[in-house]
Motif scaffolding. Structure first.
Motif, PDB file in Angstrom:
ATOM      1  N   ALA A  18      -9.769  59.656 -16.986  1.00 29.74           N
ATOM      2  CA  ALA A  18      -9.132  58.462 -16.426  1.00 29.74           C
ATOM      3  C   ALA A  18      -7.674  58.374 -16.874  1.00 29.74           C
ATOM      4  CB  ALA A  18      -9.895  57.211 -16.838  1.00 29.74           C
ATOM      5  N   GLY A  19      -7.040  59.548 -16.970  1.00 25.99           N
ATOM      6  CA  GLY A  19      -5.624  59.591 -17.290  1.00 25.99           C
ATOM      7  C   GLY A  19      -5.303  59.947 -18.718  1.00 25.99           C
ATOM      8  N   GLY A  20      -6.311  60.155 -19.554  1.00 23.34           N
ATOM      9  CA  GLY A  20      -6.057  60.449 -20.962  1.00 23.34           C
ATOM     10  C   GLY A  20      -5.224  61.696 -21.179  1.00 23.34           C
ATOM     11  N   THR A  21      -5.478  62.752 -20.391  1.00 23.39           N
ATOM     12  CA  THR A  21      -4.705  63.991 -20.565  1.00 23.39           C
ATOM     13  C   THR A  21      -3.339  63.907 -19.897  1.00 23.39           C
ATOM     14  OG1 THR A  21      -5.590  65.070 -18.573  1.00 23.39           O
ATOM     15  CG2 THR A  21      -6.832  65.365 -20.634  1.00 23.39           C
ATOM     16  N   GLN A  22      -3.095  62.855 -19.118  1.00 21.78           N
ATOM     17  CA  GLN A  22      -1.804  62.695 -18.441  1.00 21.78           C
ATOM     18  C   GLN A  22      -0.905  61.688 -19.142  1.00 21.78           C
ATOM     19  OE1 GLN A  22      -1.315  64.974 -15.845  1.00 21.78           O
ATOM     20  NE2 GLN A  22      -3.262  65.541 -16.813  1.00 21.78           N
ATOM     21  N   ARG A  23      -1.489  60.590 -19.603  1.00 20.02           N
ATOM     22  CA  ARG A  23      -0.665  59.549 -20.235  1.00 20.02           C
ATOM     23  C   ARG A  23      -0.364  59.861 -21.700  1.00 20.02           C
ATOM     24  NH1 ARG A  23      -3.887  56.268 -16.649  1.00 20.02           N
ATOM     25  NH2 ARG A  23      -2.526  55.243 -15.114  1.00 20.02           N
ATOM     26  N   ASN A  43       7.814  63.967 -18.106  1.00 23.21           N
ATOM     27  CA  ASN A  43       6.805  64.969 -18.442  1.00 23.21           C
ATOM     28  C   ASN A  43       7.120  65.576 -19.807  1.00 23.21           C
ATOM     29  OD1 ASN A  43       6.868  64.649 -15.530  1.00 23.21           O
ATOM     30  ND2 ASN A  43       5.465  66.373 -15.424  1.00 23.21           N
ATOM     31  N   PRO A  44       6.088  65.828 -20.619  1.00 22.16           N
ATOM     32  CA  PRO A  44       6.351  66.472 -21.913  1.00 22.16           C
ATOM     33  C   PRO A  44       6.817  67.914 -21.736  1.00 22.16           C
ATOM     34  CG  PRO A  44       3.996  66.325 -21.511  1.00 22.16           C
ATOM     35  CD  PRO A  44       4.656  65.552 -20.411  1.00 22.16           C
ATOM     36  N   ALA A  45       7.550  68.410 -22.713  1.00 27.20           N
ATOM     37  CA  ALA A  45       8.077  69.774 -22.632  1.00 27.20           C
ATOM     38  C   ALA A  45       6.935  70.790 -22.652  1.00 27.20           C
ATOM     39  CB  ALA A  45       9.023  70.028 -23.804  1.00 27.20           C
ATOM     40  N   PRO A  46       7.034  71.842 -21.846  1.00 27.64           N
ATOM     41  CA  PRO A  46       5.951  72.838 -21.784  1.00 27.64           C
ATOM     42  C   PRO A  46       5.876  73.700 -23.037  1.00 27.64           C
ATOM     43  CG  PRO A  46       7.817  73.532 -20.448  1.00 27.64           C
ATOM     44  CD  PRO A  46       8.126  72.145 -20.920  1.00 27.64           C
ATOM     45  N   VAL A  47       4.686  74.262 -23.265  1.00 31.30           N
ATOM     46  CA  VAL A  47       4.456  75.204 -24.366  1.00 31.30           C
ATOM     47  C   VAL A  47       3.686  76.382 -23.784  1.00 31.30           C
ATOM     48  CG1 VAL A  47       4.452  73.412 -26.138  1.00 31.30           C
ATOM     49  CG2 VAL A  47       2.307  74.031 -25.013  1.00 31.30           C
ATOM     50  N   ASP A  48       3.268  77.324 -24.621  1.00 29.99           N
ATOM     51  CA  ASP A  48       2.478  78.474 -24.152  1.00 29.99           C
ATOM     52  C   ASP A  48       1.021  78.029 -24.009  1.00 29.99           C
ATOM     53  OD1 ASP A  48       1.125  80.819 -23.663  1.00 29.99           O
ATOM     54  OD2 ASP A  48       2.197  81.992 -25.181  1.00 29.99           O
ATOM     55  N   PHE A  49       0.696  77.477 -22.850  1.00 33.12           N
ATOM     56  CA  PHE A  49      -0.643  76.916 -22.649  1.00 33.12           C
ATOM     57  C   PHE A  49      -1.728  77.988 -22.616  1.00 33.12           C
ATOM     58  CE2 PHE A  49       1.954  73.352 -21.050  1.00 33.12           C
ATOM     59  CZ  PHE A  49       1.371  72.320 -21.785  1.00 33.12           C
ATOM     60  N   ASP A  50      -1.417  79.187 -22.149  1.00 31.99           N
ATOM     61  CA  ASP A  50      -2.429  80.252 -22.123  1.00 31.99           C
ATOM     62  C   ASP A  50      -2.860  80.622 -23.539  1.00 31.99           C
ATOM     63  OD1 ASP A  50      -2.320  80.327 -19.383  1.00 31.99           O
ATOM     64  OD2 ASP A  50      -1.012  82.088 -19.267  1.00 31.99           O
ATOM     65  N   ALA A  51      -1.879  80.718 -24.444  1.00 25.97           N
ATOM     66  CA  ALA A  51      -2.212  81.033 -25.837  1.00 25.97           C
ATOM     67  C   ALA A  51      -2.999  79.887 -26.470  1.00 25.97           C
ATOM     68  CB  ALA A  51      -0.929  81.298 -26.626  1.00 25.97           C
ATOM     69  N   LEU A  52      -2.625  78.658 -26.146  1.00 27.36           N
ATOM     70  CA  LEU A  52      -3.354  77.503 -26.675  1.00 27.36           C
ATOM     71  C   LEU A  52      -4.786  77.485 -26.169  1.00 27.36           C
ATOM     72  CD1 LEU A  52      -0.789  74.557 -26.523  1.00 27.36           C
ATOM     73  CD2 LEU A  52      -1.999  75.378 -28.541  1.00 27.36           C
ATOM     74  N   TYR A  53      -4.963  77.779 -24.890  1.00 26.16           N
ATOM     75  CA  TYR A  53      -6.309  77.807 -24.293  1.00 26.16           C
ATOM     76  C   TYR A  53      -7.187  78.808 -25.059  1.00 26.16           C
ATOM     77  CZ  TYR A  53     -10.011  78.498 -20.823  1.00 26.16           C
ATOM     78  OH  TYR A  53     -11.221  78.595 -20.191  1.00 26.16           O
ATOM     79  N   GLN A  72      -1.890  70.579 -19.790  1.00 22.04           N
ATOM     80  CA  GLN A  72      -0.898  71.430 -19.127  1.00 22.04           C
ATOM     81  C   GLN A  72      -0.398  70.785 -17.834  1.00 22.04           C
ATOM     82  OE1 GLN A  72      -2.317  75.407 -18.415  1.00 22.04           O
ATOM     83  NE2 GLN A  72      -0.456  76.062 -17.350  1.00 22.04           N
ATOM     84  N   ALA A  73      -1.302  70.162 -17.091  1.00 23.67           N
ATOM     85  CA  ALA A  73      -0.921  69.492 -15.838  1.00 23.67           C
ATOM     86  C   ALA A  73       0.070  68.364 -16.088  1.00 23.67           C
ATOM     87  CB  ALA A  73      -2.167  68.965 -15.126  1.00 23.67           C
ATOM     88  N   SER A  74      -0.052  67.696 -17.242  1.00 20.87           N
ATOM     89  CA  SER A  74       0.881  66.598 -17.545  1.00 20.87           C
ATOM     90  C   SER A  74       2.301  67.118 -17.730  1.00 20.87           C
ATOM     91  CB  SER A  74       0.439  65.854 -18.812  1.00 20.87           C
ATOM     92  OG  SER A  74       0.738  66.610 -19.976  1.00 20.87           O
ATOM     93  N   SER A  75       2.398  68.373 -18.129  1.00 21.32           N
ATOM     94  CA  SER A  75       3.716  68.971 -18.359  1.00 21.32           C
ATOM     95  C   SER A  75       4.304  69.549 -17.072  1.00 21.32           C
ATOM     96  CB  SER A  75       3.594  70.075 -19.418  1.00 21.32           C
ATOM     97  OG  SER A  75       4.802  70.754 -19.610  1.00 21.32           O
ATOM     98  N   GLU A  76       3.448  70.063 -16.206  1.00 17.82           N
ATOM     99  CA  GLU A  76       3.927  70.852 -15.064  1.00 17.82           C
ATOM    100  C   GLU A  76       3.908  70.123 -13.725  1.00 17.82           C
ATOM    101  OE1 GLU A  76       2.421  75.122 -17.013  1.00 17.82           O
ATOM    102  OE2 GLU A  76       1.425  74.323 -15.216  1.00 17.82           O
ATOM    103  N   LEU A  77       3.189  68.995 -13.640  1.00 20.00           N
ATOM    104  CA  LEU A  77       3.007  68.331 -12.338  1.00 20.00           C
ATOM    105  C   LEU A  77       3.488  66.884 -12.392  1.00 20.00           C
ATOM    106  CD1 LEU A  77      -0.656  69.520 -11.553  1.00 20.00           C
ATOM    107  CD2 LEU A  77       1.463  70.488 -10.622  1.00 20.00           C
ATOM    108  N   PRO A  78       3.870  66.325 -11.240  1.00 18.97           N
ATOM    109  CA  PRO A  78       4.117  64.885 -11.166  1.00 18.97           C
ATOM    110  C   PRO A  78       2.839  64.136 -11.542  1.00 18.97           C
ATOM    111  CG  PRO A  78       4.893  65.990  -9.189  1.00 18.97           C
ATOM    112  CD  PRO A  78       4.102  66.997  -9.947  1.00 18.97           C
TER     113      PRO A  78
END
Length: 697
Positions: A133-138, A203-213, A234-240
């Protein structure tokens, strides 16, 4: 307006008070009430809205009564979006816990204030899903990627002070949530504070999401939810924001359809059901203020530590002054660990070690104990001697408990004049850390003694499981079977290292041979010698390689060598080169030609032996329900929680196929692989283990 959300207007502030006891769960009536309340506030000319919870908590999460039912509108993401979209200033005042959807409601608000003892978090990964419900976005927009991933992938709760430092909340204040919320809302109005929507932040600054995953997946030992949550962040960083919300929902729904989610939900409900026994309805436990512990070794000191931390006075009995002081030192060391972790204060440490703990060498010191637990050497003669002495000195009505792992509690009880007062309380080492407590009910154990055992478990924050009397009770009896299965696979061609690797890949923290090294190989050696002395069934296979390892003084980590060599440290786990020659010699002596095993076959046989023996344990009434087995294996034996337990795993695999495999293996070894009658019955009736859980509820 819904009755679950009470509305009133105080000056310029519209107040929405949740009234859905006991934990203000976010059920349909609450969700609808929040939307109705926001709309009413906007029509009433309010300048701000305060959202808080009546009773003991803010919204503590989803309504578990709706689990498994079709979702009903309004959905929680839409509620959070509607709150955030309001032109009014929306304030959430937090107390108790704001968990999952509760924190997401707060994140949808424009400002957040909390009482000092409030706790918050996004624990969805603990039941196999992720915030939806928006936790990973907000949250990442509010506090950044690193802090958000810490909160989301761990599922841990965050205290108010830490939440303030992270930026999750804006302010901490003393008072009721209503008082502090109204004051804060008025302060914001007076300061002409702007409406502040988290979704509109950058949007928050991106990181190496593949390595984090990859790192999160490895840390979670194959559990998917934490790693998939990384993709949500990752979507919060890369998408509207709107597209990120859609992506979060897609990932959430993918996890909802997984076996892991089903397994974790089963574990969640089983843990809550395991202590609910119809025979204890209305049965009051006996007084439980002061306890005695006999034996101050690792187990006894751990039990004493757990009792002290739960507020009980403890008298620990040892054989002589030197052993007593050594025991005192072990307990103080355990409590020092609690002090370092912030579990107790320095003043509490002093009180526990100097006032609440009494160390003695005379049985007379136990005369006033409400309950006594012996944790002495696992030998029937020694146990009987202890209980004979306890029978003589303990007051009438005192509960006499044995911490035996295998021995017959009926036989122990029979050596006293009060068998109704005797019970088994099987703790797991280290007892002040491990959550499981097997409560072993003998034939003559009084019901209020059983209730007292469960009361002690609750006081100690244990997960307590009722067990009947047999060799090994629930857990160790099943362990004996699946360990034997692993030993047989080694005889037939597998290696201890392949077996450990296959089971760790399945999700166990350690494979059975690494666990044996940790526990001490002398324990299994003693059990094998006892069973041989008692007379093994001639149809059972036997092996000598593990005995020869022990005869050479290799008992595992404590001697530096076992199945692994620990010369480079406990975590090095280098295969001991002496092991495979011992195995090869044993095979040669028995005329066994080794064959190759796949990891899949190792897992299938290991799990099938576990499930088959567990079905016997349930069928014989040693465990009341399959869920009792699941909880025992989850909390005492490292079974991966996201698999739900062996019985849940079997249900998800399909009992007919599992029984067919067991019958096929029985052609070569009819004694070991004899199908459990209960398993055959369930397959014949087209039922499964969960049906038995439902029958018992």
């Amino acid at each position: 307006m819904s009755d679950a959300i009470m509305y009133e207007k105080i000056g310029d502030i519209a107040v929405l008070a949740a009234n859905n006891p006991p934990v203000n769960a976010l059920g349909l009536a609450v969700r609808q009430g929040l939307i109705d309340g926001i709309e009413r506030a906007e029509k009433d000319g309010a300048k701000a809205v305060l959202i808080y919870g009546e009773g003991r908590t803010f919204f503590a999460g989803a309504d578990i009564r709706e689990f498994g039912k079709p979702p009903a509108e309004p959905f929680l993401p839409d509620v959070c979006t509607r709150i955030e979209a309001s032109p009014l200033i929306v304030v959430s005042a937090l107390h108790g816990t704001a968990l999952g959807g509760g924190l997401e409601i707060a994140l949808g608000s424009h400002y957040r204030i909390a009482v000092p003892k409030a706790r918050m978090g996004l624990p969805e990964v603990l039941i196999g899903i992720m915030p939806g419900a928006g936790g990973t976005q907000r949250l990442p927009r509010l506090i950044g990627i690193d802090k958000s991933l810490d909160v989301i992938t761990s599922g841990r709760q965050v205290g108010a002070q830490e939440a303030l430092e992270m930026g999750i909340i804006d302010k901490i204040a003393e008072g009721t949530p209503r008082e502090i919320g109204l004051a804060y809302a008025q302060e914001l109005i007076d300061a002409a504070a702007p409406r502040r929507a988290t979704s509109e932040m950058p949007n928050p600054a991106p990181v190496d999401f593949d390595a984090l995953y990859d790192a999160v997946l490895k840390k979670a030992r194959g559990q998917l939810a934490p790693a998939v949550a990384v993709r949500g962040v990752q979507a919060s960083s890369e998408l509207p924001f709107a597209e990120g919300m859609k992506r979060e929902r897609e990932l959430f729904m993918e996890l909802m359809a997984t076996d892991q989610r089903e397994g974790l939900i089963h574990a969640f409900f089983s843990e809550r059901a395991v202590g609910k026994l119809p025979e204890l309805d209305g049965v009051a436990p006996r007084d439980l203020n002061a306890i005695g512990v006999i034996g101050g070794g690792t187990m006894g000191a751990g039990i004493a530590t757990s009792a002290l931390l739960s507020g009980l006075k403890v008298t620990l009995l040892e054989m002589n002054d030197k052993a007593a002081e050594a025991a005192r030192g072990r307990i103080a060391g355990n409590l020092q660990g609690a002090l370092k972790r912030g579990k107790i204060s320095a003043a509490q440490f002093t009180d526990l070690t100097e006032t609440a703990l009494n160390v003695a060498t005379d049985y007379a010191a136990l005369a006033d104990a409400d309950l006594v637990i012996e944790a002495v050497f696992e030998d029937m003669g020694v146990k009987k001697d202890v209980f004979t002495k306890l029978d003589a000195v303990c007051k009438p009505g005192a509960v006499l408990a044995s911490n035996t792992s295998y021995l017959d509690v009926n036989e122990i009880a029979a050596c006293t004049s009060r068998p109704g007062d005797v019970i088994g309380l099987h703790f797991f080492s280290p007892a002040h850390v491990m959550k499981l407590l097997e409560i072993v009910v003998a034939d003559k154990t009084a019901l209020d003694v059983v209730a007292t055992g469960f009361a002690l478990g609750k006081k100690m924050s244990k997960v307590s499981v009722r067990a009947g009397v047999c060799d090994g009770f629930i857990g160790n009896r099943i362990l004996s079977k699946y360990r034997t299965c692993a030993d047989y696979m080694i005889l037939d061609g597998a290696s201890p290292y392949q077996i450990d690797a296959a089971l760790e890949k399945f999700g166990f923290a350690m494979g059975p041979y690494a666990v044996a090294d940790l526990a001490g190989l002398d324990i299994g050696w003693a059990v094998r010698k006892r069973k041989r002395a008692e007379g093994m069934d001639p149809r059972a296979r036997d092996f000598t390689y593990a005995d020869k390892l022990c005869e050479d003084g290799n008992f595992g980590q404590k001697t530096g060598k076992g199945y692994y060599d620990y010369a480079a440290g406990a975590k090095a786990r280098v295969p001991n080169p002496e092991v495979l020659p011992l195995i090869e010699a044993d095979r040669a002596t028995q005329g066994i030609t080794p064959r190759a095993f796949t990891d899949e076959e190792i897992l299938r046989r290991y799990m099938a032996s576990m499930v088959n023996e567990a079905a016997r344990v349930v069928g014989e009434g040693i465990a009341k329900r399959p869920l009792d087995v699941d909880v025992t294996l989850l909390y005492g034996y490292g079974f991966p929680r996201y698999r739900g337990g062996p019985m849940k795993w079997a249900d998800m695999q399909g009992l007919p196929a599992l029984l067919a495999d067991i019958k096929s293996w029985a052609k070569d070894d009819p004694y070991f692989w004899e199908p459990a009658p209960l398993l055959e019955q369930l397959v014949a009736e087209g039922r499964n283990f969960d049906d038995l859980n439902k029958d018992a509820s």
